[in-house]
Design an enzyme around this catalytic site. Structure first.
Site, PDB file in Angstrom:
ATOM      1  N   GLU A  14       0.812  -1.217   0.000  1.00  0.00           N
ATOM      2  CA  GLU A  14       0.000   0.000   0.000  1.00  0.00           C
ATOM      3  C   GLU A  14       0.847   1.270   0.000  1.00  0.00           C
ATOM      4  OE1 GLU A  14      -0.405  -2.569   2.077  1.00  0.00           O
ATOM      5  OE2 GLU A  14      -2.300  -3.445   1.359  1.00  0.00           O
ATOM      6  N   PHE A  47      -5.333  -0.203   5.878  1.00  0.00           N
ATOM      7  CA  PHE A  47      -4.048  -0.348   5.182  1.00  0.00           C
ATOM      8  C   PHE A  47      -3.681   0.938   4.447  1.00  0.00           C
ATOM      9  CE2 PHE A  47      -5.864  -4.862   4.860  1.00  0.00           C
ATOM     10  CZ  PHE A  47      -5.652  -5.058   6.208  1.00  0.00           C
ATOM     11  N   ARG A  62     -19.116  -1.966   3.338  1.00  0.00           N
ATOM     12  CA  ARG A  62     -19.851  -2.937   2.526  1.00  0.00           C
ATOM     13  C   ARG A  62     -21.041  -3.534   3.274  1.00  0.00           C
ATOM     14  NH1 ARG A  62     -15.258  -7.621   1.862  1.00  0.00           N
ATOM     15  NH2 ARG A  62     -15.388  -8.515   3.933  1.00  0.00           N
TER      16      ARG A  62
END
Lengths: 313, 282
Positions: free
Chosen positions: A56, A81, A165
């Site tokens: 990342e 991250f 989500r």
């Protein structure tokens, strides 16, 4: 309010639209892009996708390099991250340098509950809100998420979009234009104001309905931009309603609640109560049960408003 | 009349002394430090800015320019001195470096200093940014070449190795990373006591997919040759190991890691001026 939809599913259409209108857009990814809505763009514009592997920091710095060269880079990863692992790259090499990089951080709040505390982004807003020149967005539903991606592309400078989500009601219509820095008022009220961000708009509106039964008229503001804060709307809430409850799928430390409390304390002190994860790590579980366990429900908001009204007297 | 290569090398050797002199004067006046890590990269910077790189100091953002990222940002005093000589900003500004209000910040700041391509200083970050820049240049079919200078101590950073893997994946032969192999880092010998397992350096980078070259890092002609070879090489990025001496250029600073953060006393300052030819011997 209509059907339920998963907010992160708005990322894909948003990225594709930006890709269509901005040939300079590139998508820098760290392996896991599809899990944060990257699939549709990758399918449509494979030549503009650059996968640096599970790295990342490399992803953020590569994006910085693209921006230096005049491109419009988007990148994505699970929120922890990005906001934790790569925060120095975001802060020093993108925000401090005012480079035009857009970040999408997934698994906001407890929506990654099945993954556990390593993956649940519960302090991302707090960390990133402290970074100067960085815009921090927490869209509410699948539609406003898509619109937020488009708004981020039009904004000159770094933008972070946090997204989850967990299915949430859809409040915004296809004609909605995401306004960075502006709260959306969803309900009028004079007794108190509930300010929500992200998926907490649903519980906030339900709480306002509940409170109305008891004769309490609560204003409801959807604060999809946590930074820069819509100070005008918050000040009006403090002046006109005299009590504020914030609701976020995030720690109560340093997030929306922190932002509102800081501003209200310095400008128009009124009670500000914060609904969100207390000072603990969210554990593994279904998002819906975690929302209850960590106190992010309609009932928590109702009780906080009642308490705020007591403090107001 | 066209300058011969030998003449260019000779003039740059003299310029290297002038650059070191500027560094000494600036750091002495402002109490700044990082003399050692600035001195080790002087010849590398000169081979880049006065030989290899296509840049226009009057138009620093020229789209097709070559780009240098000084990932080891603590070499800023050396970089500033070269940029000033190239004409990016008045040389007088060097005497303000690293002080409050100066455009020349402690570490390079791209928003303040003309010619600085990327803000650096936090180690390990520049190589990945170079990757993004090189990818963008290739997308746009621009002739831009990207150069990144990293330190050997800096190579302890994990992000360097993320980039060392991904850059060859993208076959970025428009990128050249130069290692300032000066054998020291903040608290001691880099490949000695602190990270002996950084060695073997060449084998590591070759195994990661780089075209690896080795050059004498204070031999300007040798550096020029290596940069030429890097530019010709197709299909892989090039990694040049510039074998350097930390603090190179003064008898009392060479190879002495005290000059990572040491500041000059008055006596040392005058000795430095004498050694660099700016003050007559007493």
């Amino acid at each position: 309010m209509s059907e339920l939809a998963v907010p992160v599913n708005g990322i894909g259409p948003g990225l594709v639209k930006v890709g269509e209108t901005h040939p300079e857009m590139v998508f820098v990814i760290a392996d896991n892009a599809k899990a944060i809505g990257g699939g549709p763009f990758a399918e449509k514009f494979p030549e503009r996708v650059f996968d640096v592997g599970i790295a990342e920091q490399n992803m953020v710095m590569t994006s910085a390099g693209f921006a230096l060269a005049g491109k419009l880079p988007f990148c994505n990863a699970f929120g922890n991250f990005l906001a934790l692992r790569a925060i120095e790259q975001i802060r020093t090499f993108v925000a401090h340098t005012k480079l035009n990089v857009k970040f999408i951080g997934g698994l906001a709040g407890v929506s990654g509950g099945k993954e556990g505390p390593t993956h649940e982004a519960q302090e991302d807003i707090a960390h990133l809100r402290a970074v100067p020149d960085l815009v921090v967005l927490a869209p509410t539903d699948v539609v406003s998420t898509e619109k937020a991606v488009i708004a981020a592309a039009e904004w000159v400078g770094p933008v972070f979009i946090r997204i989850g989500r967990m299915a949430a009601p859809v409040f915004y219509g296809a004609d909605y234009t995401f306004r960075i820095g502006k709260a959306e008022q969803h309900r009028q009220g004079k007794d108190a104001t509930i300010i929500s961000t992200g998926v907490m708009l649903g519980p906030a509106l339900e709480a306002a309905t509940e409170l109305a039964k008891a004769g309490v008229e609560a204003r409801v503001l959807d604060m999809q931009t946590v930074k820069p804060l819509d100070e005008e709307a918050v000040l009006a809430a403090a002046v006109e309603t005299g009590a504020i409850v914030t609701a976020e799928e995030h720690t109560i430390i340093g997030g929306l609640g922190g932002a509102v409390a800081e501003f209200v304390c310095e400008n128009r002190p009124v009670p500000v109560l914060r609904v969100g994860i207390r000072d603990v790590y969210a554990e593994t579980g279904k998002p819906e049960e975690l929302m209850v366990h960590y106190g992010m429900t309609t009932d928590n908001i109702v009780r906080s408003v009642k308490r705020a009204l007591e403090l107001k007297r | 009349m066209q300058q011969s290569r030998a003449e260019l090398v000779a003039s740059l050797e003299q310029l290297a002394k002038d650059i070191r002199l500027d560094v000494v004067k600036a750091l002495y006046q402002t109490g700044g430090y990082h003399l050692g890590p600035s001195f080790s990269i002087v010849e590398t910077l000169l081979a880049l800015y006065y030989y290899k790189m296509r840049v226009d100091p009057q138009n620093p953002k020229w789209a097709d320019r070559d780009v240098l990222i000084l990932s080891k940002g603590h070499g800023s005093a050396g970089l500033y001195s070269v940029l000033a000589r190239k004409g990016y900003f008045p040389r007088e500004e060097l005497w303000t470096m690293k002080t409050f209000g100066s455009r020349l910040q402690g570490h390079p700041d791209m928003l303040r200093t003309p010619g600085v391509e990327l803000t650096t200083g936090s180690l390990g970050n520049g190589l990945s940014a170079g990757q993004g820049y090189a990818l963008a240049a290739r997308m746009d079919d621009r002739p831009t070449r990207v150069y990144v200078i990293i330190g050997d101590g800096e190579a302890d950073e994990g992000l360097i190795w993320e980039a060392s893997m991904s850059i060859p994946k993208f076959k970025l032969d428009n990128l050249c990373c130069i290692l300032d192999y000066n054998k020291f880092q903040s608290s001691g010998a880099s490949t000695g006591c602190i990270m002996p397992t950084l060695s073997p350096i060449a084998d590591k980078w070759r195994a990661f997919g780089w075209n690896v070259l080795e050059a004498r890092g204070h031999d300007i002609g040798c550096l020029m040759d290596a940069l030429d070879e890097a530019e010709k090489y197709e299909g892989k990025p090039t990694f040049i190991i510039a074998d350097t001496v930390k603090g190179k250029g003064l008898s009392f600073t060479e190879g002495d890691n005290r000059w990572h953060i040491g500041t000059l006393t008055e006596a040392e300052y005058h000795q430095a001026l004498r050694e660099l030819g700016a003050e007559a011997a007493q």
